[in-house]
Every structure is written in C-alpha cells, then in structure tokens.
Design an enzyme around this catalytic site. Sequence first.
Site, PDB file in Angstrom:
ATOM      1  N   SER A  70      40.134  46.079  43.328  1.00 43.50           N
ATOM      2  CA  SER A  70      40.990  45.183  42.544  1.00 43.50           C
ATOM      3  C   SER A  70      40.432  44.821  41.175  1.00 43.50           C
ATOM      4  O   SER A  70      41.122  44.150  40.397  1.00 43.50           O
ATOM      5  CB  SER A  70      41.265  43.900  43.336  1.00 43.50           C
ATOM      6  N   LYS A  73      42.634  45.547  38.336  1.00 39.82           N
ATOM      7  CA  LYS A  73      43.707  44.621  37.939  1.00 39.82           C
ATOM      8  C   LYS A  73      43.416  43.972  36.591  1.00 39.82           C
ATOM      9  O   LYS A  73      44.320  43.380  35.985  1.00 39.82           O
ATOM     10  CB  LYS A  73      43.909  43.536  39.000  1.00 39.82           C
ATOM     11  N   SER A 130      44.296  37.734  43.733  1.00 36.67           N
ATOM     12  CA  SER A 130      44.276  39.197  43.691  1.00 36.67           C
ATOM     13  C   SER A 130      45.469  39.793  44.421  1.00 36.67           C
ATOM     14  O   SER A 130      45.356  40.827  45.100  1.00 36.67           O
ATOM     15  CB  SER A 130      42.968  39.740  44.289  1.00 36.67           C
TER      16      SER A 130
END
Length: 430
Positions: A70, A73, A130
């Site tokens: 993640s 991101k 997240s």
Amino acid sequence: MFFKVKRICSIVAATLLLNATLVLVQSASVFAADAPVDLKLNVRSAILMEASTGQVLYEMNADEAYPPASMSKMMTEYLVMEAIKNGKLSETETVNTSPYAASVIGSGGLLAPNEQSTVDNLFAAMSIYSANDASVTLAERIAGSEEEFAKMMNAKAKEFGLSDKAHFINATGLPRADMGKFAPTEVQGETMLTARDAAIIAYNIIKDHKEVLKYTATPSRKFREKDKSPMINWNWMLEGNKDNVNFKKYAYQGLDGLKTGSTKEALYCFTGTAERNGMRLISVVMGAPKEPDRFIETRKVLDYGFNNFEFVPVLNAKQEIEKLKTVNIKKGVATEVPVVTQSELKVIAKKGTPKEQFQITAEPLADESKLVAPIEQGQVLGTAKVTYGGKEYPVNLVASEKAEKGSWFRLFFRAVKDFFVDLFSGAKKG
C-alpha cells in the site's frame, strides 16, 4: 623563449589549481564519500532523505525493487490531490462506489456498491485506513477505470524521474493474483518500487501537496458520523499516539505521516516523515519481517538523521559574495553594479562540519542581454553556488541598487575612451 616559459608556467599553475579544486570537491563530499553507515536494520532496503532538498543521508539496498504494497497509494494520493488542485475534482464532491470498487479485498471494506461518499471522506479512508475500496473509487472517478489510472501513475513516475524498475498496475498496491478477473490486461507485470522511488514520491507529495499531512497525521477518524467505530491509522509512530496505551511506545516526536503497506509478498513496509527543529526527514523501510519491526527500524533510521545532521546557514540574505561583489553592465551611467544574495541559503550537513567544506562560487548571468542598463534594484544578475557533499546549492545574486541608463553623449565618449585605451594597450604589448 619568454613566451614558451610563460606558457609552461601557465599550464603548471592551471594544473595545480585543478588539483586543488579536486581536493576541495572531494573534501566537500564528506558524508557522500564516508564509509557506509551500518544501522543493523532488519529490512530488505531503506533510505533516508531530507525533505526540502532531496538530499540522501543514508541508504541500504535503496535501488533494489520490491513490492511496496500500500505504499504505492502515495502515488494515488498525489494524483488525487493534483486533480483537486487543478479543479478537476472537489473535496466536497460526492463520488459513486462501483460494484468492483466495493468488492476489492484487503484493507478497507467500508463501502457498499453504489454508495455515495465525499472525496474528503474517501481520501481520509485511503490515507488513514489504507482503504482499497476508497482508493479504487477515487481512481475510477479520475480516470474512468483503475487500469487507466494505473497508466496515469506510470506516466507520473516518469515525470518524477523514478527508476526504470518503478511500475504500477493498480491504485492499491495489491498483487495481480489478488485482483482476480479485474487484473489489468494492458498494464502488465506487478507493482514494484525501490526505496529510493518511494522516497522520491514522498518528496514530491510534501513539496507539492503538503496538505496531505493533515490526513496522514490523524490517529483515528470516523468514516461516517453514524459509525460506531472509527478508522484507526495503521501508522503506529504518529506523534498523536503518544498518549495511546497501545501505541505510545512507538510514537515518535514530530512524525505526521506518511504511508504503511503490507502483503505476503512485500512483508511490512513504511514510508515515514517527521519534522524537528525546522528539518523534515523522509524515511523508507521495505520488507520488515513483522508489523512492529517496520516502526522499530524506522526509528533507527530517523534517529540517525536527527542525531547526525542539521541545517547549516552558509549564506545570509543580502550578503555580498567576496568572489563577485559587482557585475559588469552595458549602457549604464556606471559600468558595474553591486550584487548581493537574494535570499539566505541553508545546507543540510553533518553536525560540526567545518565551514571550509562549503565551497562558494559565483558568476554573472550567461545571458548578457539581461546585463544592460537600466537595472532595477533586486534584478537577478548572477548566481552564487555552494558545493557540499557532491551537490550544488544555488542562490540568485541581485542588484543591491538601481543602475540608470547612460545618455548617448556619455556612452559615445566612453566608447571613444575605450577605443584609445585598447589601442595604447595593444601598442604596449606589441
């Protein structure tokens, strides 16, 4: 014979000057040339960067590519904030969640198919919790599909100058296998980043969209007011957790971001950022074996930075540079104008670095058309450069006073004078 001796002396002098310059440059690369520091990190790779200059202070396997989970991101966040800044998206706009976005596995699970949510709430879910569903929802809103958004991510990666190993296949960082039938067909491979790539993305976010920190610094927040439980930030190191019984042993002074990530393939990753005494650092650790380890190892990296480096004021604003006190101008009442630094210049350096290791040079503008009167006070006429650690730090040199244009009468007689000066000088040399 005289001219040969003179030429030989000039060559010897130039050689000695070049050697001396090389010695100075090498000594200026103090922390770049030092033996690598061993922080005994239990991770695959790591890097430490100063956030305003991009200067790398520490690295370990920083150019090896690994799945970032993640942490990818951060690029999604950047593109969303860019869309808001460009007026293509509004924080108060409501966005529909597609059935696909609502079905994405992993962190999140907040959204139902066709649920309407504000961009602000979706961005908070992505940066605090997240949330994969929120990330895909925003990606689809901006690009029409997640795959098209991935193409935008890869284009931005090239714009940032990331390594040729940097690659994105989705908005979330999930591996292809976890996407199932929704895996992209035109964008091949897997999402991969080096630690340096992750640090550069973080550097650009903080430089261009520092407002992201108001989200990433939030320890918890409800997605909807009616929700019984809030979203808990996966970042245990937030300074805001200093009184949290579960996380206070991980809380780090000044830490307010930036992004965690974990999958089976990536293990545990974390891009952190903290500010102390006016200095902001960016740290990246990838591939920690356990969840607490990514924060324990990040502490080591940040402590190394804050304990060993500081901003050193090398030049003050409106300071005269000894090597270029004036710049020659044309067509003025005066033939030169005094120059000073436009602003102060601070350089990130090891604590206790001798001032002699900051090498200062200066030169007028190469574009001589800008060195013609009239000259306004504050007009840029040159550049001073400080070299340290193998990197150059420039600052503008500006006119400290006005320089009026000379009358044609004055300029005519100056030209006549210069002609005869050159004529007699040439005669003497001959």
